[in-house]
Design a protein around this motif. Structure first.
Motif, short mmCIF file in Angstrom:
data_model
loop_
_atom_site.label_atom_id
_atom_site.label_comp_id
_atom_site.label_asym_id
_atom_site.label_seq_id
_atom_site.Cartn_x
_atom_site.Cartn_y
_atom_site.Cartn_z
N THR A 1 6.80 19.98 11.23
CA THR A 1 6.69 18.44 11.32
C THR A 1 6.76 17.58 9.80
O THR A 1 6.55 18.15 8.82
CB THR A 1 5.21 18.26 11.69
OG1 THR A 1 4.75 18.99 13.09
CG2 THR A 1 4.70 16.53 11.74
N LEU A 2 7.15 16.57 10.03
CA LEU A 2 7.43 15.49 8.89
C LEU A 2 6.02 14.66 8.93
O LEU A 2 5.82 14.10 9.79
CB LEU A 2 8.57 14.82 8.83
CG LEU A 2 8.73 13.77 7.85
CD1 LEU A 2 8.65 14.42 6.29
CD2 LEU A 2 9.89 12.71 7.89
N HIS A 3 5.11 14.92 7.82
CA HIS A 3 4.01 13.98 7.84
C HIS A 3 4.21 12.73 6.96
O HIS A 3 4.77 13.02 5.64
CB HIS A 3 2.84 14.65 7.13
CG HIS A 3 2.69 16.08 8.07
ND1 HIS A 3 1.64 16.06 8.95
CD2 HIS A 3 2.98 17.27 7.94
CE1 HIS A 3 1.48 17.25 9.63
NE2 HIS A 3 2.39 17.94 8.87
N HIS A 4 3.84 11.55 7.04
CA HIS A 4 3.68 10.37 6.38
C HIS A 4 2.68 9.90 5.91
O HIS A 4 1.56 9.99 6.73
CB HIS A 4 4.55 9.15 7.11
CG HIS A 4 5.97 9.54 7.57
ND1 HIS A 4 7.03 9.35 6.93
CD2 HIS A 4 6.13 10.05 9.04
CE1 HIS A 4 7.94 9.74 7.55
NE2 HIS A 4 7.57 10.07 9.00
N PHE A 5 2.16 9.78 4.67
CA PHE A 5 1.10 9.37 3.90
C PHE A 5 1.22 7.94 3.21
O PHE A 5 2.29 7.75 2.73
CB PHE A 5 0.90 10.41 3.24
CG PHE A 5 0.48 11.86 3.90
CD1 PHE A 5 -1.03 12.11 4.14
CD2 PHE A 5 1.29 12.82 4.05
CE1 PHE A 5 -1.27 13.07 4.62
CE2 PHE A 5 0.83 14.08 4.55
CZ PHE A 5 -0.36 14.23 4.79
N THR A 6 0.33 7.47 3.01
CA THR A 6 -0.10 6.09 2.58
C THR A 6 -1.32 6.03 1.60
O THR A 6 -2.32 6.78 2.15
CB THR A 6 0.36 4.99 3.08
OG1 THR A 6 0.42 3.82 2.47
CG2 THR A 6 -0.91 4.91 4.23
N LYS A 7 -1.37 5.45 0.72
CA LYS A 7 -2.67 5.16 -0.11
C LYS A 7 -2.51 3.82 -0.67
O LYS A 7 -1.66 3.29 -1.60
CB LYS A 7 -2.92 6.21 -1.26
CG LYS A 7 -4.12 5.98 -2.23
CD LYS A 7 -4.11 7.09 -3.16
CE LYS A 7 -5.42 7.18 -3.98
NZ LYS A 7 -5.43 8.12 -5.01
N ALA A 8 -3.74 3.02 -0.73
CA ALA A 8 -3.70 1.74 -1.37
C ALA A 8 -4.24 2.26 -2.79
O ALA A 8 -5.18 2.89 -2.96
CB ALA A 8 -4.91 1.01 -0.60
N LEU A 9 -3.77 1.28 -3.66
CA LEU A 9 -4.18 1.41 -5.16
C LEU A 9 -5.33 0.60 -5.48
O LEU A 9 -5.21 -0.68 -5.11
CB LEU A 9 -2.83 1.39 -6.00
CG LEU A 9 -2.07 2.51 -5.98
CD1 LEU A 9 -0.70 2.72 -6.85
CD2 LEU A 9 -2.61 4.01 -6.11
#
Length: 138
Positions: free
Chosen positions: A130-138
């Motif tokens: 699986t390819l996992h996509h992540f994000t984070k607000a700064l």
């Protein structure tokens, strides 16, 4: 009349598509304000034993590559590289970070740093992975 052509080399087509897409995007959301980012981890001899490569554009940092040599894993260097990247991003006016990692890499690493999974692509790069996509607000 227009014709669809499969090109033997992608350079000319890539350059033309990039120019057109850049002009389109810029007309709608402004300049990319692009800045490449490279942060290395070096051993006592100056050899690169890890690092992070990405690009800041618009209000986002894209982390393209993150790697730590096996002998240096587990010592907090991954966290330190990500923290430095986030500091650099904030200084550049970035509001968020996004990245992808495969299940054979370290998808459990990013949630510990405050990243949330925002998507998955099953059976990538091969069946069962699986390819996992992540994000984070700064």
């Amino acid at each position: 009349m227009a014709a669809i052509v499969v090109e033997p080399d992608q350079d000319e087509t890539r350059a033309a598509v990039l120019r057109g897409l850049t002009a389109h995007n810029q007309s709608r959301v402004g300049s990319r304000n692009t800045k490449p980012l490279a942060i290395s981890l070096r051993d006592e001899h100056g050899s690169i034993v890890g690092g992070l490569v990405g690009e800041m554009k618009w209000e986002w940092l894209y982390v393209d590559l993150l790697w730590i040599d096996e002998a240096h894993r587990g010592a907090g260097f991954g966290e330190a590289l990500m923290a430095q990247a986030e500091r650099e991003a904030r200084e550049h006016g970035v509001k968020g970070v996004f990245l992808g990692t495969m299940s054979i890499q370290a998808p459990e690493f990013y949630p510990r740093l405050g990243y949330r999974e925002c998507g998955r692509m099953e059976n990538y790069p091969v069946a069962g992975q699986t390819l996992h996509h992540f994000t984070k607000a700064l």
